[in-house]
Design an enzyme around this catalytic site. Structure first.
Site, mmCIF file in Angstrom:
data_model
loop_
_atom_site.group_PDB
_atom_site.id
_atom_site.type_symbol
_atom_site.label_atom_id
_atom_site.label_comp_id
_atom_site.label_asym_id
_atom_site.label_seq_id
_atom_site.Cartn_x
_atom_site.Cartn_y
_atom_site.Cartn_z
ATOM 1 N N ILE A 198 4.412 8.182 -1.094
ATOM 2 C CA ILE A 198 5.377 7.150 -1.473
ATOM 3 C C ILE A 198 4.581 5.962 -1.981
ATOM 4 O O ILE A 198 3.516 5.635 -1.466
ATOM 5 C CB ILE A 198 6.350 6.752 -0.323
ATOM 6 C CG1 ILE A 198 5.630 6.543 0.996
ATOM 7 C CG2 ILE A 198 7.459 7.781 -0.182
ATOM 8 C CD1 ILE A 198 6.587 6.177 2.140
ATOM 9 N N MET B 27 0.843 -1.193 0.000
ATOM 10 C CA MET B 27 0.000 0.000 0.000
ATOM 11 C C MET B 27 0.885 1.252 0.000
ATOM 12 O O MET B 27 1.990 1.240 0.510
ATOM 13 C CB MET B 27 -0.888 0.009 1.243
ATOM 14 C CG MET B 27 -2.139 0.810 1.039
ATOM 15 S SD MET B 27 -3.339 0.612 2.387
ATOM 16 C CE MET B 27 -2.604 1.551 3.712
ATOM 17 N N CYS B 28 0.367 2.302 -0.557
ATOM 18 C CA CYS B 28 1.103 3.562 -0.598
ATOM 19 C C CYS B 28 0.897 4.302 0.719
ATOM 20 O O CYS B 28 0.101 3.903 1.551
ATOM 21 C CB CYS B 28 0.581 4.423 -1.731
ATOM 22 S SG CYS B 28 0.578 3.566 -3.303
ATOM 23 N N GLN B 29 1.636 5.375 0.883
ATOM 24 C CA GLN B 29 1.418 6.215 2.054
ATOM 25 C C GLN B 29 1.312 7.680 1.641
ATOM 26 O O GLN B 29 1.993 8.132 0.715
ATOM 27 C CB GLN B 29 2.558 6.037 3.059
ATOM 28 C CG GLN B 29 2.612 4.627 3.631
ATOM 29 C CD GLN B 29 2.880 4.601 5.135
ATOM 30 O OE1 GLN B 29 2.908 5.632 5.804
ATOM 31 N NE2 GLN B 29 3.054 3.410 5.662
ATOM 32 N N ASN C 116 -4.144 6.854 -1.982
ATOM 33 C CA ASN C 116 -3.717 5.582 -1.392
ATOM 34 C C ASN C 116 -4.929 4.673 -1.373
ATOM 35 O O ASN C 116 -5.999 5.067 -0.905
ATOM 36 C CB ASN C 116 -3.125 5.904 -0.002
ATOM 37 C CG ASN C 116 -3.317 4.829 1.028
ATOM 38 O OD1 ASN C 116 -4.059 3.879 0.852
ATOM 39 N ND2 ASN C 116 -2.647 4.994 2.145
#
Lengths: 251, 251
Positions: free
Chosen positions: A75, A1-3, A105
Site C-alpha cells: 500500500i 511511508m508505504c507498507q 518501501n
C-alpha cells in the site's frame, strides 16, 4: 511511508485474513495499493490508484480467496512519483522466462542508476528504477534462474549500490521463492503445525488457522509491521536479506 | 478458437457494454479470459484461468466501470498450451519504457522462432512466443517508441515470418495506439457523433451511446465477430493491419 505484505507457502493458501488487516492500514496510505499472486508460473496482479479501504478491487481480493504460494502486496503513500497507476507497486518484469514481482518501501535520494539494457521504468518512482537496475544486473550475472540462495548472494553484492541512496525495504518473488530485504522495518512469522488462533491488530477479526490447514502446511508472512496481536513476529535486522522457500526462511 | 475484443478511444471510456456481450461468448471459450486496461502509461490486467461466464473477476469488470483509452481483452479456447494462468492472454512486456499488451487468436504450427534476446515466454503457447519474437525484433529496429504508423510498417515487414505458420489475428497496444492484424476474422466499428443506440447480439442488453458520450468522443471497438446487431461493422481483409489512434483508424 508505504507498507509491505508478502506471503510464501508450501501449499497454495489464501491471504484474505492478512490482506484484510493490511488493507485497513490504507487509510493512512491512501495513494494506491497492489497485490500480485503467483499461480504456477503465471501471475495475477490487482492494482488500484485509490486507497485499498475504498477500492472495489480490494473488496474483491478480500472476498475471493485466491490461493497462491507466493504473494506480494503493497500500500502506497506517495513520496517520489505522482499518484498514478504506473507508479503503483508491485512492479513486474520477465527475466529468464519467469515473471519477477517487486515491491519497495523507503525512499532513495538522488538515485539515477545507469539503465542501459532491457529494463526501463515506465513510471517515475525511485522504486521502479531500483527494480529495473536489479533485473539488469541479475541478468548479467546469471544465464538462467539461479537457485534461491545463489540469487540471494548476487542480490547481497548488488544492494550496497542501492542502499547508499536510502532505505530499501523490499520483497521480490519469481513464484518459486521470496526474497525480502530490510533497511529499517520488516517483520516475519513462519507458521507451521500445530497452528493456533490469531487476532488482527487492525480489525476485530480472529482466525483459527488449525481449521484452515493440514499438519504439513507451512506459511511465512512478511510485513512492515506485525499484523496480528497474539503471535510472535521476528524483526529483521537492518541490512538483513532473507529467502523464503516453501513457507520457511532458508538458512 | 479464441476471441478478441479491443477498444481504442480519444477519451477514457468504459467497456462494460462490449465486455458483457463478449463475456457471454465464453461458454464456448471456457479456458480462461483476460482484459487489460491502460490508464495513462500504467496498465491494469485482469486474468482468470476459468471461463468469464463464471469468474468473479469478470463480474467485477462488468460492474466496475474502469475508464480507459486502450483496452485489450481475450477469451480462450485452449489449442496450444495447457489451461493455466501463464497461458492466459493478454500478455504484457515492457519495451522502451512502455508496457505492450498483446492478445492472439489463431494457431501457429511448428512455430519456434529464435528468441535470443530479452523476451522469453513464461508459458507454453505459440501466442506468447510470437509476441516475444515481435518485441525482440521491434527492439532491434527502433531505439525508442516509434510513431504508430512507423511501428505498423515494421510490423508489416515482420509479419510474414509469423503468418507462414498459421493464423495470426492479433491486437497490440502500448496505451497510445492500438494495432490490429487480421488473418481470418476481425471486425471493427468506429463510433462518433451523432451516437445512436445499439443492442448486443449475445445478450438482451441495449445502450444509447448518446447518453454516455459528448459530441467530440470517438470510440473504436475491434472484435473477432461483431458484438452488436444493429450497427454496421467493417470486416478486416485477410492480411490487413490497422492502427487505431484516438478512436479512429489511421489511414
Amino acid at each position: 511511508m508505504c507498507q509491505l505484505l508478502a506471503m510464501n507457502c508450501n501449499v497454495p493458501t489464501d491471504i484474505v485474513f492478512s490482506f484484510t488487516g493490511f488493507a485497513t492500514r490504507s487509510c493512512e496510505h491512501a495513494d494506491g495499493f497492489g497485490i500480485a499472486f503467483f499461480e504456477g508460473r503465471g501471475v495475477r496482479c490487482f492494482v488500484d490508484a485509490q486507497r485499498a479501504a475504498d477500492s472495489p478491487i480490494a473488496e474483491l481480493v478480500k472476498r475471493y480467496p485466491i490461493r497462491s504460494t507466493n504473494v506480494i502486496a503493497h500500500i502506497r503513500k506517495a513520496t517520489v512519483g505522482r499518484v498514478a497507476l504506473e507508479n503503483t507497486h508491485p512492479f513486474i518484469r520477465e527475466l529468464w522466462g519467469r515473471y519477477w514481482v517487486f515491491a519497495h518501501n523507503g525512499n532513495l535520494t538522488d538515485y539515477r542508476p545507469q539503465l542501459h539494457a532491457g529494463f526501463q521504468p515506465v513510471g517515475d518512482t525511485d522504486s521502479e528504477r531500483a527494480f529495473c537496475w536489479l533485473m539488469q544486473e541479475l541478468a548479467k550475472q546469471h544465464a538462467r534462474v539461479p537457485r534461491p540462495l545463489e540469487l540471494a548472494e548476487t542480490l547481497a553484492e548488488l544492494l550496497p549500490a542501492v542502499t547508499a541512496h536510502g532505505n530499501f525495504n523490499f520483497t521480490l518473488s519469481n513464484g518459486e521463492a521470496l526474497w525480502a530485504h530490510c533497511s529499517t522495518h520488516l517483520h516475519y512469522i513462519a507458521r507451521r503445525h500445530p497452528f493456533s488462533t490469531a487476532r488482527l491488530q487492525d480489525e476485530d477479526m480472529r482466525i483459527n488457522f488449525a481449521q484452515h490447514t493440514t499438519a504439513g502446511d507451512r506459511v511465512a508472512v512478511i510485513a512492515t509491521e506485525p499484523l496480528t496481536a497474539d503471535e510472535t513476529w521476528t524483526a529483521f535486522s537492518p541490512g538483513e536479506l532473507k529467502v523464503f522457500v516453501d513457507g520457511a526462511p532458508l538458512v
